[in-house]
Design an enzyme around this catalytic site. Structure first.
Site, mmCIF file in Angstrom:
data_model
loop_
_atom_site.group_PDB
_atom_site.id
_atom_site.type_symbol
_atom_site.label_atom_id
_atom_site.label_comp_id
_atom_site.label_asym_id
_atom_site.label_seq_id
_atom_site.Cartn_x
_atom_site.Cartn_y
_atom_site.Cartn_z
ATOM 1 N N GLY A 70 28.055 79.189 102.538
ATOM 2 C CA GLY A 70 29.138 79.653 101.665
ATOM 3 C C GLY A 70 29.330 81.150 101.599
ATOM 4 O O GLY A 70 29.985 81.652 100.671
ATOM 5 N N ARG A 100 37.783 58.557 109.465
ATOM 6 C CA ARG A 100 38.148 59.963 109.265
ATOM 7 C C ARG A 100 39.513 60.049 108.559
ATOM 8 O O ARG A 100 39.746 60.936 107.743
ATOM 9 C CB ARG A 100 38.203 60.658 110.619
ATOM 10 N N ILE A 124 35.360 67.515 111.740
ATOM 11 C CA ILE A 124 36.680 67.770 112.329
ATOM 12 C C ILE A 124 37.699 67.175 111.364
ATOM 13 O O ILE A 124 37.599 66.008 110.964
ATOM 14 C CB ILE A 124 36.777 67.146 113.735
ATOM 15 N N LEU A 125 38.652 68.024 110.992
ATOM 16 C CA LEU A 125 39.640 67.622 109.991
ATOM 17 C C LEU A 125 40.565 66.554 110.581
ATOM 18 O O LEU A 125 41.021 66.695 111.713
ATOM 19 C CB LEU A 125 40.445 68.874 109.634
ATOM 20 N N HIS A 137 35.954 81.343 113.205
ATOM 21 C CA HIS A 137 35.020 80.876 114.239
ATOM 22 C C HIS A 137 34.226 82.075 114.762
ATOM 23 O O HIS A 137 34.806 83.125 115.038
ATOM 24 C CB HIS A 137 35.808 80.219 115.384
#
Ligand code: GRF
Length: 214
Positions: A19, A72, A99-100, A116
């Site tokens: 975080g 998902r 993975i969204l 990233h």
């Protein structure tokens, strides 16, 4: 929440771990560099330290663990529902591992940013510290981080901002990651501010900024 605060655009920050990028977002808001409110922090794990950072800042939190859903797509539906409830206008993936689902990407098209730890398109895919380890193994002399728009293709959406750092001869994965992370903390809030203030133009896989202050 004060009337003034609730008028700010709502951000959802999706996390899975430490975080530190979430903390950088809170810091930028406190320093008046990012004009937004963290409307929701969604964690893919109940034990993510990022959740403590969110709570310390009084942000609403939700744990939406993909493994507790049949697919998902179902996890994606839960994420969309949670974000709609609090009227989210932009989304930051800040160390978010899953993975969204494509449904989330479509519902918030051009409104989701990811950070990233490499200079994309080099060393795409994989979670930290893999991109940093791959950069070291490849012997590159420069690495860095990329903030990009999230599309259905992992780590391949339009690039919004990049920052380069040197790779030193005696670097370890840890020392290189720390140098990159400092740039992530600067770049992600900045890119969010660009997006929320309407300064970003996104067209045909590229982005343009109305005026640069990098
Ligand atoms: C960062 O290096 C980010 O680029 C990568 O995962 C790491 C998350 O760190 N996607 P933190 O949880 O924000 O501290």
């Amino acid at each position: 929440m004060s009337k003034e605060t609730s008028a700010l655009p709502g951000l959802a920050v999706l996390v899975s771990g430490r975080g530190s990028n979430l903390a950088a977002i809170f810091r930028a808001i406190e320093q008046d560099e990012l004009h937004a409110r963290v409307a929701l922090v969604i964690s893919s794990r109940a034990d993510a330290p990022a959740l403590d950072i969110a709570r310390e800042h009084g942000a609403e939190t939700r744990v939406i663990a993909p493994k507790s859903f049949a697919s998902r797509a179902e996890a994606g539906a839960a994420i969309i529902a949670a974000m709609r409830e609090v009227r989210v206008q932009a989304v930051a993936l800040a160390g978010y591992k899953p993975i969204l689902d494509a449904s989330v990407v479509a519902a918030y098209s051009d409104r989701i940013l990811n950070v990233h730890p490499s200079l994309l398109p080099a060393f795409a895919g994989g979670m930290a510290p893999r991109p940093q380890a791959d950069a070291l193994a490849a012997g590159v002399k420069v690495s860095g981080c990329t903030v990009h728009i999230v599309t259905a293709d992992v780590d391949a959406g339009p690039i919004v901002a990049q920052a380069a750092v040197p790779v030193l001869d005696d670097d370890t994965v840890e020392s290189l990651s720390a140098r990159i992370l400092a740039e992530e903390h600067r770049l992600l809030p900045l890119a969010l501010e660009w997006l929320l203030s309407g300064r970003l133009r996104i067209e045909q896989g590229r982005t343009w900024l109305a005026s640069a202050d990098l």
